[in-house]
Design an enzyme around this catalytic site. Structure first.
Site, PDB file in Angstrom:
ATOM      1  N   TYR A   1      74.189  90.590  94.831  1.00 13.30           N
ATOM      2  CA  TYR A   1      73.945  89.190  95.238  1.00 13.30           C
ATOM      3  C   TYR A   1      75.208  88.588  95.878  1.00 13.30           C
ATOM      4  O   TYR A   1      75.147  87.953  96.939  1.00 13.30           O
ATOM      5  CB  TYR A   1      73.534  88.428  93.978  1.00 13.30           C
ATOM      6  CG  TYR A   1      73.165  86.978  94.167  1.00 13.30           C
ATOM      7  CD1 TYR A   1      71.940  86.599  94.717  1.00 13.30           C
ATOM      8  CD2 TYR A   1      74.026  85.966  93.733  1.00 13.30           C
ATOM      9  CE1 TYR A   1      71.608  85.255  94.850  1.00 13.30           C
ATOM     10  CE2 TYR A   1      73.693  84.625  93.861  1.00 13.30           C
ATOM     11  CZ  TYR A   1      72.486  84.273  94.419  1.00 13.30           C
ATOM     12  OH  TYR A   1      72.143  82.943  94.548  1.00 13.30           O
TER      13      TYR A   1
ATOM     14  N   LYS B   1      75.544  87.188  99.661  1.00  9.73           N
ATOM     15  CA  LYS B   1      75.826  85.762  99.849  1.00  9.73           C
ATOM     16  C   LYS B   1      77.104  85.542 100.670  1.00  9.73           C
ATOM     17  O   LYS B   1      77.193  84.597 101.443  1.00  9.73           O
ATOM     18  CB  LYS B   1      75.957  85.071  98.487  1.00  9.73           C
ATOM     19  CG  LYS B   1      74.622  84.888  97.771  1.00  9.73           C
ATOM     20  CD  LYS B   1      73.633  84.114  98.628  1.00  9.73           C
ATOM     21  CE  LYS B   1      72.474  83.516  97.856  1.00  9.73           C
ATOM     22  NZ  LYS B   1      71.416  82.993  98.740  1.00  9.73           N
TER      23      LYS B   1
END
Ligand code: NAI
Length: 780
Positions: free
Chosen positions: A165, A169
């Protein structure tokens, strides 16, 4: 207040993952303010599994129930084009895209599977790429677009169990930064947010009361603001949560330079400097790649190395990137000719900020002024013409992609006052090509000559070809004119001057027609929000500031100039020139007052000193005898600079004997031949004088002020003329000059008449002198 409410009427917004959480809030807020909303949601579970129409439909119903306009889209962001098609089919366009859809697959790094990695990447980074790529052509075409990327604190700072993640991101921030640059030309902005809000994604990691208080409603206002047409901020990254919004930026330590001249760099050097490398006490905040490159240029200059362990072999045998140094150096360019008149010289002066507001500036703006002259930086004009012609040529051993060309540094040296009109010939030569890693620095030397083949000026252009580095060439060269570092103390003096919004529009008429300085679309291609000022124009301003403060506004005192172009400057901004007095000249750098950024760095103006023959001899004689006539001849010498026409017309050498109480106290030569050295103290250097004029020191001043008429002075014996007849080469006295020689003297006296500007008035009232004045104007 309703009148100042920010509205989105007529705008079409696509929000991905808008079936719940943050996305839903954005959708409701946009619709409430008049936008037509595409509510996209796959209807998946938090880990991305499953699919349902309910999520999107629910939000669409909510909007419609309140009278808003919305349609649902159920595709996965991995089918980017279909989402955009829904917007276009329903509302005919797409103005705003909020990349919001997201899922989680949290695992500690040792347990993370390839599928965990890939699925996160596919939804967040790849999904945002695909939807944005589909929307981009519409935004480009309509010259309007607003894009939001959704990053996360986990990406910015890292978080346990979120390697996949965090990576995705942070990737979104990089994507947004580049879209911000590429979108500028089309009025498309791209910003990134790192929100924190209670949602189903956070409900398992935050306590319930925190989930409750971190409302998604607190994030929506920032997203809407960044997407409003009135907001043109781009490339930003914002943290937003709990009713608080802040902007983030990069911070860089001053760092430590470990590479020493002719020494290699070791791991121990790193260890021993670690504290310095990591110390933020003197940090800066870089915000562009140009910032990064400019710093590297500085570092390279300081570490300039020639040791064989670091410097790779000559490019001769490694023609990568289309560069072969020796071949390029052997290229001989056609010489370039610039024919110009006083209007070109005046236009240049206006373009670098000279104004009639300052009385001592008239000599740069009025061809009838007795001291009319060109600014020293005008010598760039013929030289740049030659460089443009060379770069436009096909140079063996050097491929030039003009889009990737940057003007890195400039050196100029002035040998003679620049003529105010005439013909100058410039010869450009590639002096060397340096391998700076990130690019190749091409050193182009340009010599500029007058019609008599006397060297007027030398320029060295340091042109950076971005992306052409690493070709195996040398990092430094003896041919390179180096940057001289500014002193490490507060400036001794500074001047501010606001440029005109049309400064670049005017400066380009001096010969640099690059659309970068006038065409917003072209400027945007280079990543500039609007056209930028020519670096050489800001240099013209800066050298004027130095000349005004340290050289009595006298161009003949400027010997050479060196500068680096560090940052772009926008027309209309205020230039602040900071100056330091050094041993041999003036150090300077320039800042953009509005941004605080340094646009010209490492500047140095070498001023004439004992090295200048004209200046030194004048000073020597004037100080030793303190004669009034010295001032007259010095002024006359300056007046003559650049006036080739006068020399051509008169074409003779005069020697003046200056007397005090009948005793000779000094001599001045007026070599008014085209090839002559002008006006200087002492005996003639080149040709013998054709006539000798003798006069008392005090009478010369009367001649200058118009009190004494030269003809009357001659008749009364105050002015004695002796010399050689040009026809028979025998000694003559004043009564035996030929008509030609007498007309020669007349011209000389007419020339002298123009010494004093006060005389113009008197002359105009006197018919005989009026004639003289007309004659003088013809000379100019
Ligand atoms: P959420 O789970 O409430 O909303 C995400 C929505 O995206 C869901 O409705 C889901 O169905 C949809 N979705 C998932 N995969 C999709 C796909 N392939 N195509 C289309 N739709 C898809 O989560 P929340 O909290 O509203 O998150 C929104 C964004 O904000 C996410 O990108 C998330 O990573 C980010 N974020 C949220 C934080 C928070 O504190 N809530 C913190 C930092 C970032």
């Amino acid at each position: 207040m309703a009148s100042s409410q920010m509205r989105f009427d007529g705008r079409v917004v696509l929000i991905t993952g808008a079936g719940g959480g943050l996305g839903r809030q954005y959708a409701l807020a946009f619709a409430e303010r008049g936008a037509s909303v595409v509510v996209n949601d796959l209807g998946s579970s938090p880990d991305g599994s499953g699919h349902s129409l309910l999520a999107a439909d629910k939000v669409v119903n909510e909007i419609q129930a309140k009278g808003g306009k919305a349609v649902a889209d159920y595709h996965s962001v991995e089918e980017g084009e279909k989402l955009v098609q829904t917007a276009v089919n329903a509302f005919g366009r797409i103005d705003i895209l909020v990349n919001n859809a997201g899922i989680l697959r949290d695992r500690s790094f040792s347990r993370i599977s390839k599928e965990d990695w890939d699925s996160i990447y596919r939804v967040h980074l790849h999904g945002s790429f695909l939807v944005t790529r589909a929307a981009w052509p519409y935004m480009k075409k309509q010259n309007y677009g607003r894009i939001i990327m959704t990053s996360s604190g986990a990406g910015l700072y890292g978080n346990f169990g979120q390697a996949n993640y965090s990576a995705a991101k942070m990737g979104l921030l990089g994507l947004s930064n580049t879209l911000a640059i590429e979108g500028q030309k089309y009025n498309i902005t791209s910003n990134t947010i790192a929100p924190l809000a209670g949602s189903r994604l956070t409900q398992n990691v935050m306590p319930p009361d925190l989930v409750e208080s971190l409302k998604p409603e607190y994030v929506a206002p920032l997203v809407l603001y960044l997407c409003h047409e009135s907001c043109t901020d781009t490339g930003g990254i914002f943290e937003v949560a709990a009713g608080w919004i802040s902007k983030l930026r990069w911070e860089r330590t001053a760092g430590a330079i470990l590479k020493k001249r002719n020494k290699s760099m070791t791991i121990e050097d790193v260890r021993d400097n670690w504290e310095k490398i990591c110390n933020f006490d003197e940090s800066t905040h870089p915000d562009s790649l140009q910032d990064h490159i400019s710093l590297m240029m500085d570092i390279l200059q300081q570490t300039n190395c020639s040791d064989t362990s670091v410097v790779m072999k000559e490019a001769e045998s490694s023609p990568q990137n289309g560069i072969n140094v020796e071949l390029a150096k052997s290229f001989s360019a056609q010489s370039s000719v610039l024919t110009y008149d006083h209007s070109h010289v005046i236009l240049y002066a206006l373009a670098v900020g000279i104004s009639t507001k300052e009385p001592d500036h008239l000599k740069f703006l009025f061809e009838g002024n007795e001291d009319f002259c060109a600014l020293p930086t005008f010598c760039i004009i013929p030289a740049q013409k030659a460089v443009f012609e060379v770069l436009g040529d096909s140079i063996p051993g050097l491929e030039v992609d003009l889009v990737k060309v940057l003007h890195g540094e400039q050196y100029m040296e002035i040998f003679q006052p620049i003529p105010t009109s005439g013909e100058l010939t410039s010869v450009a030569k590639i002096a060397d090509i340096l391998d700076k890693g990130f690019g190749a620095a091409v050193l182009i030397n340009v010599e500029t000559f007058n019609k008599k083949k006397e060297k007027i000026a030398f320029n060295q252009f340091n042109i950076l070809l971005m992306g052409s580095g690493n070709f195996g060439g040398l990092r430094s060269s003896p041919a390179e004119k180096p940057i001289i570092r500014i002193p490490n103390r507060e400036p001794d003096m500074s001047i501010q001057q606001t440029t005109s919004v049309d400064q670049a529009a005017m400066y380009r008429l001096c010969g640099d027609y690059n659309p970068l300085h006038i065409d917003p679309n072209f400027a945007a291609l280079g990543g500039h929000p609007k056209p930028i000022l020519h670096g050489l124009c800001s240099l013209g301003f800066a050298v004027r500031h130095v000349m005004k403060n340290y050289a009595d506004n006298d161009p003949t005192l400027v010997n050479s100039i060196k500068v680096r172009f560090s940052k772009p400057f926008s027309p209309g901004h205020t230039l602040k020139t900071e100056m330091w007095k050094g041993n041999e000249g003036i150090h300077f750098q320039c800042q953009v007052v509005e941004t605080g950024k340094t646009c010209l760095s490492g500047g140095f103006v070498r001023l004439a000193s004992s090295a200048s023959p004209l200046r030194s001899s004048i000073t020597k004689q004037a100080t030793s005898k303190n004669l009034l006539s010295d001032q007259v001849f010095e002024q006359l010498a300056r007046k003559l600079q650049g006036q080739l026409d006068v020399k051509q017309k008169i074409n003779a050498v005069f020697l003046w004997n200056i007397t005090q109480n009948g005793e000779q106290v000094s001599q001045w030569t007026l070599d008014l031949t085209p090839e002559g050295g002008g006006i200087y103290p002492g005996q003639p250097h080149v040709k013998p004088a054709q006539c000798i004029l003798s006069m008392e020191d005090k009478d010369i001043i009367d001649l200058k002020t118009g009190k004494l008429n030269p003809e009357m002075a001659f008749i009364s014996g105050q002015l004695k003329i002796t010399g050689k007849s040009m026809n028979d080469n025998t000694a003559s006295n004043s009564s035996s000059f030929s008509p030609f020689e007498l007309s020669l003297f007349q011209m000389l006296f007419l020339f002298l008449f123009s010494l004093s500007s006060n005389n113009h008035k008197k002359i105009s009232n006197n018919p005989k002198k009026k004639e003289s004045r007309e004659f003088l104007f013809k000379l100019r």
